[in-house]
Design an enzyme around this catalytic site. Structure first.
Site, PDB file in Angstrom:
ATOM      1  N   ASP A 257     -58.457  52.171 -84.362  1.00 42.30           N
ATOM      2  CA  ASP A 257     -58.000  53.537 -83.496  1.00 42.30           C
ATOM      3  C   ASP A 257     -59.655  55.155 -84.293  1.00 42.30           C
ATOM      4  OD1 ASP A 257     -57.669  55.477 -82.086  1.00 42.30           O
ATOM      5  OD2 ASP A 257     -55.268  55.274 -82.348  1.00 42.30           O
TER       6      ASP A 257
HETATM    7  C1  NOJ Z   1     -56.514  58.060 -80.218  1.00 45.88           C
HETATM    8  C2  NOJ Z   1     -54.951  57.853 -78.994  1.00 45.88           C
HETATM    9  O1  NOJ Z   1     -54.403  57.024 -80.936  1.00 45.88           O
HETATM   10  C3  NOJ Z   1     -56.151  55.919 -79.399  1.00 45.88           C
HETATM   11  O2  NOJ Z   1     -54.667  55.799 -78.150  1.00 45.88           O
HETATM   12  C4  NOJ Z   1     -56.755  56.315 -78.262  1.00 45.88           C
HETATM   13  O3  NOJ Z   1     -57.219  55.210 -77.221  1.00 45.88           O
HETATM   14  C5  NOJ Z   1     -58.118  57.056 -79.014  1.00 45.88           C
HETATM   15  N1  NOJ Z   1     -57.803  58.340 -79.577  1.00 45.88           N
HETATM   16  C6  NOJ Z   1     -59.243  57.215 -78.082  1.00 45.88           C
HETATM   17  O4  NOJ Z   1     -59.238  58.400 -77.483  1.00 45.88           O
END
Ligand code: NOJ
Length: 727
Positions: A257
Site C-alpha cells: 500500500d
Molecule cells: C491507499 C489505500 O489504502 C489503497 O486502498 C489504495 O489502493 C492506495 N492508497 C492507492 O491509492
C-alpha cells in the site's frame, strides 16, 4: 530462453528495482504531473509502474517514454483505484452488496474495466475484501459489509468482471485483492489503527474472501497498512509467504500500500528504509508503492548480504510476467487504442440505473407511504443532499469527476414532469461547511430550518435528503459518532413535526457510506430509503423507486446499530454461556438498551409482502463431500411484482468449538408476480459446513445442524429445519 528470463539477464540492479517501484503521478488531465523526476526515471528504465494517472493521451505518452526511450523498452504498468466505476459510476461496493447478485457485481466490474481500459489503464486496486463490522470505519463503504461468505462471493465476481477470460484482452484490468488482511478489524473503527484478532477470526472471517479471490485467479494483492498483533502486514511473512503463497499457491504480484514499506519504521519494526525494504521483500512484497524503499534500500541490503539477487529476481520476474500476461509487451497501447462507441455508453447507463435501483434499501415504509401516490401535485424536496449531483458519486470516484451525475432533484424533475417540485437546502451537510446555506451561525441555521419547514405547508408530500457528503466515507474518513452530521437532525425534527401537523408524509432518503445511527429518524419518518451512494444514475434510480416503477429489493449487508455503544455489532454472534435474557440480570445485556440492532443484516422492505412456508433440506443426512439442497416456498402476498432475497443460515448445534448463532451459507433472489408462489432452492456444498476445528484445520463433525431460511438475520423471521451431518 523466454523473454522474461532474457530481460532479467540483461537488467542492471537499478532497472530491476525500477520494476519493483510504483510512483503516483498527479491526476494528469491538463498535463502530466509526475511526482519528482519520474519522467526521467521512466526514460532511464528505473521506474516501471505508475498510479493515479487519468487521460489516455498522458497514459500513452508515459508508455511511449518507457517503450521507446528506455534502454530495454519494458512497458509500464499503470493503475488507479477503480472501485465502483471509472467514469460511469455504479453504487459503492457496500450498496452493490445489497443486491446480492453476483452477475450484476461482475457486470459492473466489467463495465468499469472497459472504461478504464479505454483510458489506457491496466490495473485497478480493487476489489476491497475487508469484512467490516464497525460503521465508524469510513472504509466500510468500499467492501461488501460484515459477512465473509458474501464478501467471498463478491471477491470472485469482481475478479471475473475486472479480469475477464484473459488478461491480455483490451478490456481487461488486472485486479488487486486488498487489503490483506483483517484491516476492517482495526481498533475502535479508526483507520490505520492496530489490529489484534485471533487466528480463528482470521480463518473464519477475514481470510476466506482473499482465498476466494486467489481461487478466482486475481492477478495482484495488496497487504493492509495495519499490523496484526504487532506484525505489520507489509512485513507479515507467515501470512504473505506462508498462507498466501504457500498454502494457497498465489504466485501473482504483491503490491505494497501507499508508502507502507517506509511506514514499517513508524510501526517500530524497522530502524531505517533499508531495514524496511528487507522486511517487505522477505515477506514477498514485489512492488513498493510510493515509499521508494526498494530503490533506496535494497542496493545496500544486497551489499550487506541481507537479501539475495535471487530474491530480487523473483519479484521482478512476477512483475514482468504480469506485464506479459496483460499483453503489454506485445502491444503496450492496446488499451486506449479505440474510443468507446456512444451506444455502448448509453447501454452502460441503462445498466447503471437498473442496478442502482436494486441496491437502494427501503428501511421503513409506514402505512404504505411509498410508492408516492400518482395524483401528487406538489412535492417539497428538502435537504443538503437533494440538489447535489456530484455527491452521488460517493467515495473513490475514479475518473468520475469528469462525467455528469444525476442527483435527486434532477431525477425527480425528469421522471415526474407534471409535479411541482419545491426545494430548499435547510442546512448544510456539516455545520462548518462553506456555502449559501452553510453558515454555522445559529440564526442562519434556524432560518434555513424555518424556511424548510414552511415548504411543507402546501406540499402533498415531503422528500428529505439527508446524510453524509461523498467525502465523509472512504479512506481516513472515520466517524466516532456516525449519525446525521451537522444540524440535519434538527432539520429533520422541524420538517417532520410541521409536515405531520398538516397530515403530510415525510420520506427520508439517506446518503452515506456506512450504516448510520438514526434511531429517532427511523421511528419518526414515514419512510426511510437508504441510498448509500448510488453513482451516476442515482437520481433516476431513486425516482424509479419513489414512483413505484421498481419495487425496492436491496438488503443491508451490514447491521445498523441503534447506538454507537453497541458497536461493533454484527449478526454472527456466539451465544456465550449467559445469552441475553431480560428476566435474568446476570446475562449478557445492557442496562440501557436491548442488544438487538436497529436493523439486522439482510433487512430491506419492498412494496409487497412475502410469506414463507414448508422449509426442507434434502438429503437430511449429509456426508462430507456431498451437497444438499434447501427449499422453501415463497409467496408474493401483495399487489405488485417484486424481488425477494432468501437467505440460508446455519447453526451447528453442538461442536468442539462454539459456533455463531447464525452463519450465512447461501442466498438466492426470486422475482414474483402478485399472488405467485415459487419454491426457492439453495444448494450448499457439504464442505461449506466444515469449520476450523480446535486445531484450526477444516473440521467435519457429525451431529445436528440447524438450517434457517428466510428474509434476514433475525431468528424470529426465519424458518428452521434440521439436518444431520454423518461421520
Ligand atoms: C491507499 C489505500 O489504502 C489503497 O486502498 C489504495 O489502493 C492506495 N492508497 C492507492 O491509492
Amino acid at each position: 530462453m523466454d523473454r522474461i528470463e532474457r530481460l532479467l539477464g540483461e537488467m542492471t540492479l537499478a532497472e530491476k528495482l525500477g520494476q519493483m517501484t510504483m510512483v503516483a503521478s498527479g491526476y494528469a488531465v491538463t498535463g502530466p504531473v509526475i511526482v519528482g523526476d519520474s519522467t526521467e526515471s521512466i526514460r532511464a528504465g528505473t521506474l516501471g509502474n505508475l498510479l493515479n494517472m487519468v487521460g489516455v493521451g498522458h497514459v500513452n505518452e508515459m508508455q511511449r517514454l518507457a517503450v521507446e526511450e528506455s534502454r530495454l523498452g519494458i512497458p509500464l504498468l499503470i493503475g488507479l483505484d477503480i472501485i465502483h466505476g471509472h467514469r460511469t459510476l455504479f453504487p459503492i461496493p457496500l450498496m452493490q452488496a445489497a443486491a446480492f447478485d453476483a452477475a450484476a457485481w461482475e457486470r459492473a466490474a466489467h463495465e468499469a474495466a472497459t472504461e478504464a481500459c479505454a483510458d489506457g489503464l491496466a490495473l485497478t486496486f480493487a476489489p476491497m475484501l475487508d469484512v467490516a463490522r464497525d460503521p465508524r470505519w469510513g472504509r466500510s463503504a468500499e467492501g461488501a459489509g460484515e459477512d465473509p461468505w458474501l464478501t467471498a462471493r463478491m471477491a470472485a465476481a469482481k475478479v471475473r468482471g475486472f479480469q475477464g477470460a484473459s488478461l491480455d484482452s483490451a478490456h481487461a484490468l488486472a485486479a488487486c485483492a486488498k487489503h490483506f488482511c483483517a484491516y476492517g478489524a482495526m481498533t475502535a473503527g479508526r483507520d490505520y489503527a492496530a489490529v489484534d484478532v485471533s487466528d480463528r477470526a482470521l480463518r473464519e472471517v477475514y481470510l476466506p474472501p482473499f482465498e476466494a479471490a486467489v481461487k478466482a485467479g486475481v492477478a495482484t494483492l495488496m497487504p493492509a497498512f495495519t499490523d496484526i498483533a504487532g506484525v505489520p502486514m507489509t512485513a507479515h511473512r507467515a501470512l504473505l509467504q506462508g498462507t498466501l503463497r504457500g498454502e494457497w499457491g498465489f504466485d501473482g504480484v504483491v503490491i505494497s500500500d501507499y508508502n507502507a514499506i517506509a511506514e514499517l519504521i513508524r510501526h517500530g519494526v524497522a530502524a531505517d528504509l533499508t531495514d524496511a525494504a528487507v522486511l517487505a521483500l522477505k515477506a514477498g512484497v514485489d512492488i513498493d508503492m510510493m515509499a521508494d524503499a526498494y530503490r533506496k534500500g535494497l542496493p545496500k541490503a544486497l551489499e550487506q548480504g541481507r537479501v539475495t539477487m535471487a530474491e530480487i529476481d523473483t519479484a521482478v520476474r512476477r512483475v514482468l510476467r504480469l506485464k506479459q500476461q496483460l499483453g503489454l509487451f506485445d502491444d503496450p497501447y492496446r488499451r486506449g487504442a479505440q474510443p468507446e462507441p456512444t451506444a455502448v455508453l448509453a447501454e452502460r447507463h441503462r445498466f447503471a440505473r437498473a442496478f442502482a435501483a436494486r441496491c437502494a434499501v427501503l428501511l421503513e415504509n409506514r402505512a404504505k407511504t411509498l410508492p408516492l401516490p400518482a395524483n401528487l401535485q406538489r412535492l417539497a424536496v428538502i435537504g443538503p443532499l437533494a440538489d447535489a449531483d456530484a455527491e452521488m458519486r460517493g467515495p473513490w470516484w475514479g475518473a468520475g469527476e469528469f462525467a455528469p451525475h444525476v442527483g435527486v432533484l434532477q431525477g425527480l424533475r425528469a421522471n415526474l414532469p407534471g409535479v411541482e417540485l419545491r426545494h430548499t437546502v435547510g442546512v448544510a451537510v456539516t455545520g462548518s461547511e462553506a456555502g449559501d446555506d452553510a453558515d454555522d451561525g445559529k440564526e442562519d441555521v434556524q432560518g434555513g430550518i424555518a424556511l424548510a419547514a414552511a415548504l411543507c405547508d402546501d406540499a402533498d408530500a415531503v422528500i428529505l435528503c439527508l446524510g453524509e457528503s461523498s467525502t465523509m466515507s472512504g479512506e481516513a474518513r472515520c466517524r466516532a459518532e456516525p449519525g446525521l452530521p451537522g444540524h440535519q437532525l434538527e432539520l429533520a425534527r422541524a420538517v417532520i413535526a410541521r409536515a405531520h401537523t398538516h397530515g403530510k408524509r415525510v420520506v427520508a432518503i439517506l446518503f452515506s457510506g456506512r450504516p448510520l445511527v438514526i434511531p429517532w429518524l427511523a421511528e419518526q419518518a414515514d419512510a426511510v430509503l437508504w441510498a448509500g451512494f448510488l453513482g451516476t444514475e442515482a437520481g433516476n434510480a431513486l425516482a424509479d423507486l419513489l414512483v413505484g416503477r421498481v419495487s425496492p429489493s436491496g438488503r443491508i449487508a451490514m447491521t445498523w446499530p441503534r447506538s454507537v455503544g453497541q458497536i461493533p455489532l454484527h449478526y454472527a454472534q456466539r451465544s456465550g454461556g449467559r445469552p441475553e435474557n431480560p428476566a435474568d440480570h446476570y446475562t449478557s445485556q445492557y442496562l440501557d438498551m436491548p442488544n438487538a440492532p436497529l436493523y439486522p443484516f439482510g433487512h430491506g422492505l419492498s412494496y409487497t409482502h412475502f410469506s414463507y412456508a414448508n422449509p426442507r433440506v434434502t438429503p437430511q443426512h449429509v456426508r462430507r463431500g456431498d451437497s444438499c439442497t434447501a427449499r422453501v416456498e415463497v409467496t408474493n402476498d401483495g399487489a405488485c411484482a417484486a424481488r425477494e432475497t432468501v437467505f440460508l443460515f446455519i447453526h451447528d448445534v453442538v461442536a468442539s468449538v462454539a459456533r455463531p448463532l447464525l452463519e450465512l451459507k447461501g442466498a438466492a433472489t426470486v422475482e414474483l408476480e402478485p399472488g405467485e408462489t415459487r419454491t426457492v432452492e439453495i444448494r450448499v456444498d457439504a464442505e461449506a459446513l466444515c469449520f476450523p476445528g480446535l486445531d484450526l484445520r477444516p473440521t467435519w463433525e457429525a451431529g445436528d445442524v440447524d438450517v434457517w431460511l428466510g428474509p434476514c438475520a433475525d431468528r424470529m423471521k426465519l424458518l428452521k429445519t434440521t439436518i444431520q451431518l454423518q461421520a
